[in-house]
Design an enzyme around this catalytic site. Structure first.
Site, short mmCIF file in Angstrom:
data_model
loop_
_atom_site.label_atom_id
_atom_site.label_comp_id
_atom_site.label_asym_id
_atom_site.label_seq_id
_atom_site.Cartn_x
_atom_site.Cartn_y
_atom_site.Cartn_z
N GLY A 10 20.79 62.93 85.55
CA GLY A 10 21.26 61.56 85.37
C GLY A 10 22.68 61.50 84.82
O GLY A 10 23.28 62.52 84.48
N VAL A 12 23.85 60.28 81.91
CA VAL A 12 23.96 60.78 80.53
C VAL A 12 23.65 62.27 80.48
O VAL A 12 24.29 63.03 79.75
CB VAL A 12 23.04 60.00 79.58
CG1 VAL A 12 23.05 60.61 78.19
CG2 VAL A 12 23.46 58.54 79.51
N ARG A 37 10.92 64.61 91.96
CA ARG A 37 11.72 64.58 93.20
C ARG A 37 12.96 65.48 93.11
O ARG A 37 13.56 65.81 94.13
CB ARG A 37 12.12 63.15 93.55
CG ARG A 37 13.06 62.48 92.58
CD ARG A 37 13.43 61.08 93.03
NE ARG A 37 14.31 60.41 92.09
CZ ARG A 37 13.89 59.69 91.06
NH1 ARG A 37 12.59 59.56 90.84
NH2 ARG A 37 14.74 59.10 90.24
N CYS A 126 23.90 52.78 72.27
CA CYS A 126 25.32 53.12 72.34
C CYS A 126 26.19 52.13 71.56
O CYS A 126 27.07 52.52 70.78
CB CYS A 126 25.77 53.19 73.79
SG CYS A 126 25.18 51.81 74.82
N GLY A 157 26.92 51.99 81.12
CA GLY A 157 25.74 51.80 80.28
C GLY A 157 24.53 51.37 81.08
O GLY A 157 23.39 51.58 80.65
N HIS A 233 32.61 51.24 75.69
CA HIS A 233 32.30 49.92 75.16
C HIS A 233 33.36 49.50 74.13
O HIS A 233 33.82 50.33 73.33
CB HIS A 233 30.94 49.92 74.47
CG HIS A 233 29.78 50.13 75.39
ND1 HIS A 233 29.87 50.06 76.75
CD2 HIS A 233 28.47 50.40 75.11
CE1 HIS A 233 28.67 50.28 77.29
NE2 HIS A 233 27.81 50.49 76.31
N ASN A 306 30.78 55.26 75.66
CA ASN A 306 29.34 55.02 75.46
C ASN A 306 28.47 56.16 75.96
O ASN A 306 27.32 56.31 75.52
CB ASN A 306 28.93 53.73 76.15
CG ASN A 306 29.28 53.69 77.62
OD1 ASN A 306 30.47 53.66 77.97
ND2 ASN A 306 28.28 53.68 78.49
#
Length: 328
Positions: A10, A12, A37, A126, A157, A233, A306
């Protein structure tokens, strides 16, 4: 030291791996974990190829630390299973943050509260992390009564789907949307879902998490806005103190706070911006000025990446603290 990164594929998770590499994190074995997957896919890390494994395989491997960035449902289901085999879980989702039995940790503020018994540790939201890191030294010195914060939050985010939406809108392509409206050339006062009180979940995270981390007596009201920015952010923060302050002392306190960089010189147009915060681990503070409409009140502008201090970096810092203090 066996370390698992859960949600490694992902947005992050990928930043987490970069932070681990940059900080030369001391692991002897690395497990890259993702959903079924993705199992069997390969990822490169520090010149070595790793195969993605599933959650059950990772639990059976009994890692010392598992850093989760895989969403709340996955954390609720799987963090306890890792903890049961002795793994210390550091979770980036909102799943455990307000659980009274779990610590909500920003290392520079409250890492000393951690013990060997803390097997599931929550990483704050965050937008909360960057704000409380700047508020903490000021609260210790002047006592904070009330905070009014407006956030201007990066689409990262929301995740990769939001990034694709913005890129498609730049290109004039109509495709799947992460938001109910266009984000290009727009600002959406709608981060996360609306709660019954009319505030969004993101806004209430700022309220609830600040109280848990700093002081339950601090009153916080927030408005969270999504803007077409990718670097980090930004927050306009108005702080009402119990006691008066000197601006020079405020700047000194912030400058001496680990993880905070003060950028505050109107004469040279020096102030924090997400375009400069992107890819950096610090929280940047500027536009420091007295609120002239009422006593004992300060305005600040706070910016951070973030995906780094707001997520990956903070989680890795927690892991570093655990290792340095023999809590694993």
């Amino acid at each position: 030291m066996k370390v698992a990164v859960v949600g490694a594929t992902g947005m992050v998770g990928e930043v987490m791996l970069r932070v681990l590499e940059e900080r030369n994190f001391p692991f002897t074995e690395l497990l890259l974990v993702a959903s079924e997957r993705s199992v069997g896919k390969e990822m490169e890390f520090k010149g070595k190829t790793y195969s993605i494994i599933g959650l059950q395989t990772a639990v059976e491997a009994k890692p010392d630390i598992a850093i989760f960035s895989a969403g709340g449902d996955t954390s609720l289901d799987w963090a306890p299973k890792f903890a049961e085999v002795g793994t210390t879980v550091i979770d980036n989702s909102s799943a455990w943050r307000m659980d009274p039995t779990k610590k909500l940790v920003v290392p520079e503020i409250n890492a000393e509260s951690l013990t060997k018994e803390d097997k599931i540790i929550a990483n704050p939201n965050c937008s909360t992390i960057q704000m409380v890191l700047a508020l903490s030294p000021l609260h210790k010195t002047y006592g904070i009564n009330r905070v009014v914060v407006s956030t201007y939050q990066s689409i990262t985010g929301t995740g990769v789907k939001a990034v694709r939406q913005l890129e498609n809108e730049y290109a004039g392509v109509k495709d799947e949307m992460a938001y109910p409206y266009p984000i290009h050339r727009n600002a959406l006062p709608h981060c996360d879902v609306f709660e019954d009180n009319g505030y969004t979940k993101e806004e209430m995270k700022l309220t609830r998490e600040t109280k848990k981390i700093l002081d339950n007596n601090i009153n916080v009201t927030a408005t969270a806005v999504r803007i077409p920015v990718v670097g980090g952010h930004s927050e306009a923060v108005n702080i009402e103190f119990d006691n008066d302050f000197e601006l020079g002392e405020v700047r000194r306190l912030l400058s001496e706070t680990p993880g905070v960089t003060v950028q505050d010189n109107p004469d040279t147009n020096t102030y924090p911006m997400p375009i400069y915060a992107e890819g950096k681990n610090d929280v940047f503070v500027g536009r420091i000025r007295r609120d002239e409409s009422q006593p004992n009140t300060l305005n600040m502008w706070i910016v951070a990446d973030n995906l780094r201090k707001g997520a990956a970096t903070n989680a890795v810092q927690i892991a570093e603290y655990l290792i340095a203090n023999d809590l694993i």
